[in-house]
Design an enzyme around this catalytic site. Sequence first.
Site, short mmCIF file in Angstrom:
data_model
loop_
_atom_site.label_atom_id
_atom_site.label_comp_id
_atom_site.label_asym_id
_atom_site.label_seq_id
_atom_site.Cartn_x
_atom_site.Cartn_y
_atom_site.Cartn_z
N GLU A 48 0.95 -1.27 0.00
CA GLU A 48 0.00 0.01 -0.03
C GLU A 48 0.97 1.22 0.00
O GLU A 48 2.00 1.29 0.49
CB GLU A 48 -0.79 -0.10 1.22
N GLU A 58 -1.36 -10.82 -4.75
CA GLU A 58 -1.53 -11.94 -5.87
C GLU A 58 -0.82 -11.46 -6.95
O GLU A 58 0.00 -11.98 -7.61
CB GLU A 58 -2.82 -12.14 -6.44
#
Length: 136
Positions: A48, A58
């Site tokens: 983030e 992923e």
Amino acid sequence: MNNELVLDLINQAKNIANQNFCCKYSNFTVGAALLCQDGSIYTGFNIENDGIQAICAERSTFAKALTDGQKDFTAIAVVARKLDDQLFSKTLPCGYCRQFLSEYTKPDFKIYTYDDQENKIYSYTIAELLPESFKF
Ligand SMILES: [Zn+2]
């Protein structure tokens, strides 16, 4: 795919999630372990930043494998937990990741997740998670 290999993938996904120092906004750490057809395994976690362009575990894992020249993929394990909770819970790829996975894998590509409280492995194919996927 045998259970031992699935458990190894899940444990590698848990290990990388436990090392995540990049989920400062959600406090939700996600780990992924990707098995390539040649047997190599790549791991990654969600990343983030101050903008809105977070990268899911992923896709960060696939980015490592793809930039390493990998092209054929067998399975991915995805696990997640809140930082203040030691237990991992069932977590499946978001819609964006499902589309991404469908473009870089075959329909029988496997997605595994694990729930600590239930002590249960969940297994899906990308075709099950994203039927009728978008394609040019
Ligand atoms: Zn995602």
